[in-house]
Enzyme design. Structure first.
Site, PDB file in Angstrom:
ATOM      1  N   LEU A  45       0.872  -1.180   0.000  1.00  0.00           N
ATOM      2  CA  LEU A  45       0.000   0.000   0.000  1.00  0.00           C
ATOM      3  C   LEU A  45       0.902   1.219   0.000  1.00  0.00           C
ATOM      4  O   LEU A  45       1.916   1.224   0.688  1.00  0.00           O
ATOM      5  CB  LEU A  45      -0.862  -0.050   1.261  1.00  0.00           C
ATOM      6  CG  LEU A  45      -1.600   1.193   1.768  1.00  0.00           C
ATOM      7  CD1 LEU A  45      -2.770   0.757   2.671  1.00  0.00           C
ATOM      8  CD2 LEU A  45      -0.715   2.161   2.553  1.00  0.00           C
ATOM      9  N   ASP A  47       0.228   5.663  -1.278  1.00  0.00           N
ATOM     10  CA  ASP A  47      -0.553   6.888  -1.023  1.00  0.00           C
ATOM     11  C   ASP A  47      -2.051   6.680  -0.833  1.00  0.00           C
ATOM     12  O   ASP A  47      -2.682   5.926  -1.580  1.00  0.00           O
ATOM     13  CB  ASP A  47      -0.444   7.846  -2.221  1.00  0.00           C
ATOM     14  CG  ASP A  47       0.956   8.005  -2.740  1.00  0.00           C
ATOM     15  OD1 ASP A  47       1.890   7.518  -2.097  1.00  0.00           O
ATOM     16  OD2 ASP A  47       1.097   8.617  -3.815  1.00  0.00           O
ATOM     17  N   TYR A 106      -1.864   5.657 -11.065  1.00  0.00           N
ATOM     18  CA  TYR A 106      -1.160   6.374 -10.001  1.00  0.00           C
ATOM     19  C   TYR A 106      -2.111   7.294  -9.223  1.00  0.00           C
ATOM     20  O   TYR A 106      -3.316   7.366  -9.493  1.00  0.00           O
ATOM     21  CB  TYR A 106       0.001   7.164 -10.608  1.00  0.00           C
ATOM     22  CG  TYR A 106       1.280   6.353 -10.742  1.00  0.00           C
ATOM     23  CD1 TYR A 106       1.290   4.962 -10.590  1.00  0.00           C
ATOM     24  CD2 TYR A 106       2.496   6.979 -11.007  1.00  0.00           C
ATOM     25  CE1 TYR A 106       2.472   4.231 -10.698  1.00  0.00           C
ATOM     26  CE2 TYR A 106       3.681   6.253 -11.116  1.00  0.00           C
ATOM     27  CZ  TYR A 106       3.663   4.877 -10.958  1.00  0.00           C
ATOM     28  OH  TYR A 106       4.836   4.181 -11.069  1.00  0.00           O
ATOM     29  N   ARG A 167       2.298  14.453 -12.118  1.00  0.00           N
ATOM     30  CA  ARG A 167       1.285  13.502 -11.635  1.00  0.00           C
ATOM     31  C   ARG A 167       0.571  13.985 -10.375  1.00  0.00           C
ATOM     32  O   ARG A 167       0.904  14.980  -9.784  1.00  0.00           O
ATOM     33  CB  ARG A 167       1.948  12.154 -11.352  1.00  0.00           C
ATOM     34  CG  ARG A 167       3.138  12.202 -10.420  1.00  0.00           C
ATOM     35  CD  ARG A 167       3.740  10.804 -10.196  1.00  0.00           C
ATOM     36  NE  ARG A 167       4.962  10.875  -9.413  1.00  0.00           N
ATOM     37  CZ  ARG A 167       6.181  10.930  -9.921  1.00  0.00           C
ATOM     38  NH1 ARG A 167       6.368  10.893 -11.215  1.00  0.00           N
ATOM     39  NH2 ARG A 167       7.248  11.023  -9.125  1.00  0.00           N
ATOM     40  N   ASP A 168      -0.400  13.167  -9.945  1.00  0.00           N
ATOM     41  CA  ASP A 168      -1.112  13.279  -8.665  1.00  0.00           C
ATOM     42  C   ASP A 168      -2.082  14.469  -8.620  1.00  0.00           C
ATOM     43  O   ASP A 168      -1.995  15.321  -7.729  1.00  0.00           O
ATOM     44  CB  ASP A 168      -0.124  13.361  -7.479  1.00  0.00           C
ATOM     45  CG  ASP A 168       0.954  12.289  -7.521  1.00  0.00           C
ATOM     46  OD1 ASP A 168       0.703  11.242  -8.142  1.00  0.00           O
ATOM     47  OD2 ASP A 168       2.028  12.494  -6.943  1.00  0.00           O
ATOM     48  N   GLU A 222       5.549  15.827  -5.160  1.00  0.00           N
ATOM     49  CA  GLU A 222       4.509  14.822  -5.353  1.00  0.00           C
ATOM     50  C   GLU A 222       3.279  15.185  -4.530  1.00  0.00           C
ATOM     51  O   GLU A 222       3.348  15.930  -3.555  1.00  0.00           O
ATOM     52  CB  GLU A 222       5.030  13.436  -4.930  1.00  0.00           C
ATOM     53  CG  GLU A 222       6.192  12.950  -5.781  1.00  0.00           C
ATOM     54  CD  GLU A 222       6.541  11.481  -5.552  1.00  0.00           C
ATOM     55  OE1 GLU A 222       6.604  10.725  -6.529  1.00  0.00           O
ATOM     56  OE2 GLU A 222       6.747  11.093  -4.396  1.00  0.00           O
TER      57      GLU A 222
HETATM   58  C1  FRU Z   1       4.059   9.090  -4.086  1.00  0.00           C
HETATM   59  C2  FRU Z   1       3.971   8.510  -5.492  1.00  0.00           C
HETATM   60  C3  FRU Z   1       3.123   9.389  -6.402  1.00  0.00           C
HETATM   61  C4  FRU Z   1       2.655   8.425  -7.438  1.00  0.00           C
HETATM   62  C5  FRU Z   1       2.440   7.164  -6.632  1.00  0.00           C
HETATM   63  C6  FRU Z   1       2.724   5.886  -7.354  1.00  0.00           C
HETATM   64  O1  FRU Z   1       4.365   8.125  -3.142  1.00  0.00           O
HETATM   65  O2  FRU Z   1       5.261   8.334  -6.039  1.00  0.00           O
HETATM   66  O3  FRU Z   1       3.792  10.503  -6.909  1.00  0.00           O
HETATM   67  O4  FRU Z   1       1.483   8.829  -8.063  1.00  0.00           O
HETATM   68  O5  FRU Z   1       3.294   7.266  -5.516  1.00  0.00           O
HETATM   69  O6  FRU Z   1       2.354   4.792  -6.573  1.00  0.00           O
END
Ligand code: FRU
Length: 487
Positions: A45, A47, A106, A167-168, A222
């Site tokens: 597990l 984020d 992601y 991302r994110d 991130e």
């Molecule tokens: C942060 C991260 C995010 C990415 C995800 C991938 O822990 O690296 O930037 O979306 O985890 O699992």
């Protein structure tokens, strides 16, 4: 075991039931399974994703690699709850099964719109040369919990000036417009965040970069998050690449926030240069917040960090999420308190009250408990708590009254973890009264200091029978008043 690329990118759907069963059996034999934290049935597990309240329930998804304790092909796993305390495992929400998320669904966020929950996430892809290309994707969950993925992504291109570390997305609504903030890396390898807007959550317009005073602050940001609280704007993010600086930035990567006036959506300016770390412990990363129906801002983080081996790896699983915390603003700083619903977990209560002078007193036992301990310094130099203790094994949280520092020491906590990053965490805090509020689970501790002024979150891996809870005062006297509940 060496995890090859083929093994990391194997799909759960391609693995026979027997293999999956064997993976899970190893997990069940693990002595460090948690009692009241969200943890994966097996695998890794990371984020928290899509944290939201929708259709009468809280939804909390997480990044999941199902087949082992490594970062591989990521799925979104779905859990839900009516009270933020008892969580139900719903199952996989998003499978990485389209061209735009072939190498991982992601991180991302969720927002309700027209009676549906919109999940905005990053589709991670790799080409034959293993070059990354990210897409931003909108999937939609209806009230029956059915999720539909789109034919094509909402944002297919990375804007000029940024690398494929992009991302994110975290989405929110202001007036009748949706905004999304996305973590990014500039071509000059510095971290930042960019903003998009949309009227319908489907078509998105690039607005530009979020202008902060942190122009050279790590190489990648991130999991950004923006919200407004008590008239302030708060921007939370997880920068990578900060160098340790005194008591600060001791973990491999950091998570923190800047706070100031509300974000100016015309100029995209968020002016404040001071980065506050959200947590002072060993294992905390990539938090995400949501707004509860009664208007609380609630944060959940990943109780772990990337690129570090953990003792549960040998049992085919890794990591859990933190307990939910309520955020408030006081004197330009976020306070973090355990949500009040956690009181529902309380079972038998015990109380201890004493003045302790130059000794260590065993007060309670427990391996999974809540403890509130108020301490007043008399003339003691150092006083505090030892828990999950037996013989020399112990985790220590203490106050050094001379140096005015809170210290968490996991040197003797049991099986070591992440030792390359040190075995102590500390931060400054002034005052003659100290309150420690602990939530201890089988392999973790969350310590709220002085009603949320600081939090120390960490995994610990003690022996199963290390169950003593002791109070101590060195170099003089300190008085203790403690309440403890079995959980
Ligand atoms: C942060 C991260 C995010 C990415 C995800 C991938 O822990 O690296 O930037 O979306 O985890 O699992």
């Amino acid at each position: 075991m060496e995890w090859t690329k083929e093994m990391r990118y194997r799909r759960l759907e391609d693995v026979d039931d027997d293999t999956v069963k064997k993976i899970r059996e190893r997990v069940l034999n693990c002595k460090w399974r948690q009692k009241f934290h969200i943890q994966p049935q097996a695998g890794l597990l990371n984020d928290p994703n899509g944290f939201s309240f929708f259709n009468g329930e809280y939804h909390l998804f997480y990044q999941w690699f199902p087949l082992g304790p490594v970062h591989g092909l990521k799925y979104w796993y779905h859990t839900k709850s009516k009270d933020l305390v008892h969580w139900e495992n719903v199952g996989i929400a998003i499978k990485p099964d389209k061209y735009y998320d072939s190498h991982g669904a992601y991180s991302g966020s969720a927002i309700e719109y027209r009676d549906q929950l919109f999940l905005m996430y990053t589709g991670n892809t790799r080409n034959d040369n293993w070059e990354r290309h990210p897409y931003q994707v909108i999937a939609v969950m209806n009230k029956q919990g059915e999720i539909t993925k789109p034919l094509s992504p909402a944002i297919a291109k990375v804007p000029e000036g940024y690398t494929d570390h992009f991302r994110d997305p975290k989405v929110w609504k202001s007036g009748d417009t949706f905004f999304a903030v996305i973590g990014a890396q500039r071509k000059n390898k510095t971290g930042c965040a960019v903003l998009y807007c949309s009227k319908n959550l489907t078509e998105w317009t690039f607005l530009g970069e979020l202008k902060t005073d942190l122009d050279h602050f790590g190489y990648m940001w991130e999991c950004p998050d923006y919200f407004e609280l008590d008239g302030n704007g708060v921007f939370v993010f997880s920068p990578q690449g900060l160098k340790p600086d005194g008591d600060h930035y001791q973990n491999i990567y950091q998570s923190g926030y800047i706070i100031g006036d509300k974000l100016d959506l015309d100029t995209l300016t968020f002016s404040d240069g001071h980065f506050h770390e959200l947590d002072r412990g060993f294992d905390f990363y990539a938090p995400q917040t949501t707004y509860s129906p009664e208007g609380r801002r609630i944060l959940v983080g990943w109780l772990g960090l990337p690129e570090i081996a953990y003792p549960t790896d040998q049992n085919n699983w890794a990591h859990c999420l933190t307990l939910p915390r309520e955020l408030t603003v006081e004197n330009g700083k976020l306070l973090q308190k355990p949500i009040q619903e956690l009181k529902k977990l309380r079972k038998e209560k015990s109380v201890f009250e004493a003045t302790i002078a130059n000794e260590t007193v065993k007060a309670f036992t427990g391996t999974s408990f809540e403890l509130i301990c108020e301490m007043a310094v008399d003339d003691s130099d150092i006083f505090g708590i030892e828990f999950r203790a037996k013989g020399d094994e112990k985790t220590i949280v203490k106050y050094d009254a001379k140096k005015k520092k809170i210290i968490l020491d996991r040197m003797l906590s049991g099986q070591p973890v992440g030792e390359a990053y040190g075995t102590r965490r500390q931060c400054s805090l002034a005052g003659s009264k100290i309150k420690f509020h602990l939530f201890v689970d089988i392999s973790s501790v969350e310590i709220f200091v002085n009603d949320g002024e600081e939090v120390f979150t960490s995994r610990i891996f003690p022996k199963a029978d290390s169950n003593e809870i002791r109070f101590f005062a060195d170099g003089g006297r300190a008085s203790f008043r403690a309440e403890k509940w079995e959980l």
